[in-house]
Design a protein around this motif. Structure first.
Motif, PDB file in Angstrom:
ATOM      1  N   ILE A   1       0.777  -1.146   0.032  1.00  0.00           N
ATOM      2  CA  ILE A   1       0.023  -0.055  -0.127  1.00  0.00           C
ATOM      3  C   ILE A   1       0.980   1.129  -0.095  1.00  0.00           C
ATOM      4  O   ILE A   1       1.991   1.196   0.653  1.00  0.00           O
ATOM      5  CB  ILE A   1      -0.821   0.073   1.296  1.00  0.00           C
ATOM      6  CG1 ILE A   1      -1.831  -1.196   1.185  1.00  0.00           C
ATOM      7  CG2 ILE A   1      -1.941   1.452   1.451  1.00  0.00           C
ATOM      8  CD1 ILE A   1      -2.857  -1.093   2.512  1.00  0.00           C
TER       9      ILE A   1
ATOM     10  N   VAL B   1      -1.785   6.314   1.033  1.00  0.00           N
ATOM     11  CA  VAL B   1      -3.221   6.607   0.909  1.00  0.00           C
ATOM     12  C   VAL B   1      -3.502   7.296   1.949  1.00  0.00           C
ATOM     13  O   VAL B   1      -3.205   7.431   3.203  1.00  0.00           O
ATOM     14  CB  VAL B   1      -3.734   5.051   1.451  1.00  0.00           C
ATOM     15  CG1 VAL B   1      -5.375   5.338   1.570  1.00  0.00           C
ATOM     16  CG2 VAL B   1      -3.574   3.934   0.159  1.00  0.00           C
TER      17      VAL B   1
ATOM     18  N   THR C   1      -5.819  -2.255   4.434  1.00  0.00           N
ATOM     19  CA  THR C   1      -6.034  -0.673   4.890  1.00  0.00           C
ATOM     20  C   THR C   1      -6.834  -1.068   6.150  1.00  0.00           C
ATOM     21  O   THR C   1      -6.388  -0.336   7.458  1.00  0.00           O
ATOM     22  CB  THR C   1      -6.839   0.027   4.003  1.00  0.00           C
ATOM     23  OG1 THR C   1      -5.884   0.238   2.740  1.00  0.00           O
ATOM     24  CG2 THR C   1      -7.105   1.338   4.434  1.00  0.00           C
TER      25      THR C   1
ATOM     26  N   SER D   1      -4.547  -2.341   9.086  1.00  0.00           N
ATOM     27  CA  SER D   1      -3.898  -1.291   9.521  1.00  0.00           C
ATOM     28  C   SER D   1      -4.384  -0.396  10.500  1.00  0.00           C
ATOM     29  O   SER D   1      -3.903  -0.260  11.519  1.00  0.00           O
ATOM     30  CB  SER D   1      -3.288  -0.420   8.147  1.00  0.00           C
ATOM     31  OG  SER D   1      -2.592  -1.353   7.528  1.00  0.00           O
TER      32      SER D   1
END
Length: 539
Positions: free
Chosen positions: A20, A23, A46, A49
């Motif tokens: 990733i 973001v 995501t 996380s």
């Protein structure tokens, strides 16, 4: 008020590979935000996380700020994150049987969430609050369900238990990661309505992760679009779903539109949308209709009763009638869809017709050879066997020389779009869509006359789903197959099948051509199923 601010969030492997990259987004208190994208886009990473639940071989960097908490959540040690998980930030996972402890009663698991964080002052208070939560998530008879174990509940009930656990401490942010993927349309609608009602009542922020654009259309106010670990577009739901700016978003919309066809008569994928002149609902070419031939399978008066545990030491055994007096015919070239809610008898009927189970009463007549494609290719493909051996296995014992078997394996893998180098690789080396193609190749290796597909695309994202459906349609036409297609996705049934049979609690409530059933359903249950199908904004 801004509840969560994510700035330049990245996730890397220990080897330095970026999964990733940078973001950034925000979620306000009470706001409902959708996160969409294909498998592997980074949606679940995501979410993990945000929860501080990344695997040990992955690390996050960037900034995450939660209103009322000091510092950067990315830098929080696990001990400190544990004080937030389940109290301020909670998550509903896709597969409740994985998320729930099979050795604890569901009531004890909900109560534990509160006692762990000290939001109740006694075990009695935890039990009372748990019973309230079970009622809130519309569990019938909470007192009885409190003492049951996860395996004793239906999929919809287990998902409700996860929602009760996630909301037990009134979190500020609720993350839902594909919470309805495996559920039929009526239960899906109930679960989605329940989540919306509960977050609105509590003023909870919602991050709703899904690959189903029609579903996110009815849930969220704003949408984030991810691809290959990057955020490629964000905006209001109406803007994203009616006037997207990014080619990838337009491709997702095209792949979700099962009413449209490209110049080859196929469903659109993300790749073909850019070059195929996609317009919503437009048919560039009408798919060819296979000719219908002789009867290849029939069932007469088929019933199936399962016997459960005895009631008491010498009491009668509990009887469950999964199917009652089902009769049907399947002809060469016919594509018969089977729909119904969980527990309707769909999979039981497929197993009996495919010869994997025996009816309690009734007759099944097979005129031809049949093969099955199951929902989960990782469960049906032997992880210790190479792909070549997996596809060749149905050919063994048919008296076919080894050289011809190998040639047939290469031929059928090519037909499903899998390269010849796959024969020496193992199932875990392929994506979900590729594994399903391999399952189809194995089923077709013996050139069957009947192909059974049991929820064969329900776990696939929209673009891979379109690829597999296109493949099945082509192979049915090329091989002159009869297709028996079980799915809880009524939109897929409408596009794939010529006829449909509707099951409810083991009974056939309606049967006939797809166009007639969709256009003029006679049974209340059929109308209920059709009304529950999610639809895209503006469609």
């Amino acid at each position: 008020m801004t509840l969560l601010t994510v700035t330049d969030l990245g996730v890397d492997t220990q080897r330095g590979e970026t999964l990733i990259g940078q973001v950034s987004f925000t979620i306000d208190s009470g706001e409902r935000v959708g996160l969409i994208g294909e498998s592997g886009s980074g949606k679940s990473l995501t979410a993990l996380s945000l929860m501080g639940l990344l695997p040990d071989n992955l690390s996050a960097h960037g900034e995450m700020a939660l209103d009322g908490e000091s510092g950067n959540l990315v830098d929080y040690p696990d001990r400190r994150m544990r004080t937030l998980r389940g109290r301020r930030v909670s998550m509903v996972f896709q597969e409740p049987m994985t998320a729930l402890n099979p050795l604890m009663t569901v009531g004890a698991q909900v109560a534990e969430v509160m006692t762990h964080h000290g939001t109740v002052d006694s075990d009695d208070a935890a039990r009372d609050r748990t019973l309230e939560l079970l009622a809130d998530v519309r569990i019938a008879d909470p007192e009885r369900i409190y003492g049951t174990y996860p395996h004793q509940l239906s999929g919809g009930q287990r998902q409700r238990i996860l929602i009760a656990m996630a909301l037990a401490n009134d979190p500020d942010l609720l993350i839902c990661d594909e919470p309805t993927t495996a559920l039929d349309v009526t239960v899906q609608r109930q679960i989605v309505d329940l989540i919306l009602e509960l977050v609105e009542r509590r003023g909870t922020g919602l991050l709703f992760i899904t690959h189903d654009l029609a579903l996110v259309s009815g849930v969220c106010e704003r949408i984030l679009v991810m691809r290959d670990g990057n955020l490629v577009e964000s905006g209001t739901t109406e803007q994203i779903l009616t006037d997207p700016t990014h080619d990838y978003t337009r491709g997702l919309l095209a792949a979700s539109d099962l009413d449209a066809r490209d110049p080859d008569g196929h469903l659109y994928t993300v790749e073909t949308a850019a070059t195929g002149g996609y317009r919503p609902g437009h048919l560039h070419k009408v798919p060819a209709v296979p000719s219908i031939g002789e009867v290849v399978l029939s069932a007469t008066g088929v019933s199936r009763t399962f016997l459960g545990k005895r009631r008491g030491f010498l009491g009668p055994r509990r009887r469950t009638e999964a199917l009652r007096d089902v009769s049907l015919e399947l002809r060469r070239g016919q594509r018969l869809g089977i729909v119904g809610g969980s527990g309707s008898g769909k999979s039981t009927l497929l197993r009996i017709l495919a010869g994997l189970d025996s009816p309690t009463t009734g007759i099944v007549a097979h005129a031809e050879r049949a093969q099955v494609v199951f929902q989960d290719p990782m469960g049906s493909l032997d992880p210790r066997m190479r792909i070549g051996a997996i596809v060749e296995e149905p050919l063994l014992g048919l008296g076919i020389p080894a050289e011809e078997r190998r040639a047939r394996v290469a031929e059928v893998l090519g037909e499903v779009g899998i390269g010849a180098d796959a024969v020496d690789r193992f199932p875990h080396e392929f994506s979900g869509g590729q594994r399903q193609r391999i399952s189809i190749a194995r089923a077709l290796s013996v050139k069957p006359d009947v192909l059974f597909a049991d929820e064969a695309v329900s776990a696939l994202d929209v673009s891979v789903r379109a690829q597999v459906l296109n493949l099945l349609s082509d192979l049915v036409a090329d091989y002159g197959l009869a297709l028996f297609f079980v799915s809880h996705d009524l939109s897929v049934i409408r596009q794939m099948c010529s006829d449909v049979l509707v099951l409810n609690h083991g009974d056939v409530v309606e049967a006939g051509p797809v166009d007639r059933i969709w256009g003029n359903p006679q049974a209340d249950y059929t109308r209920e199923l059709l009304a529950a199908v999610p639809r895209l904004v503006g469609r």
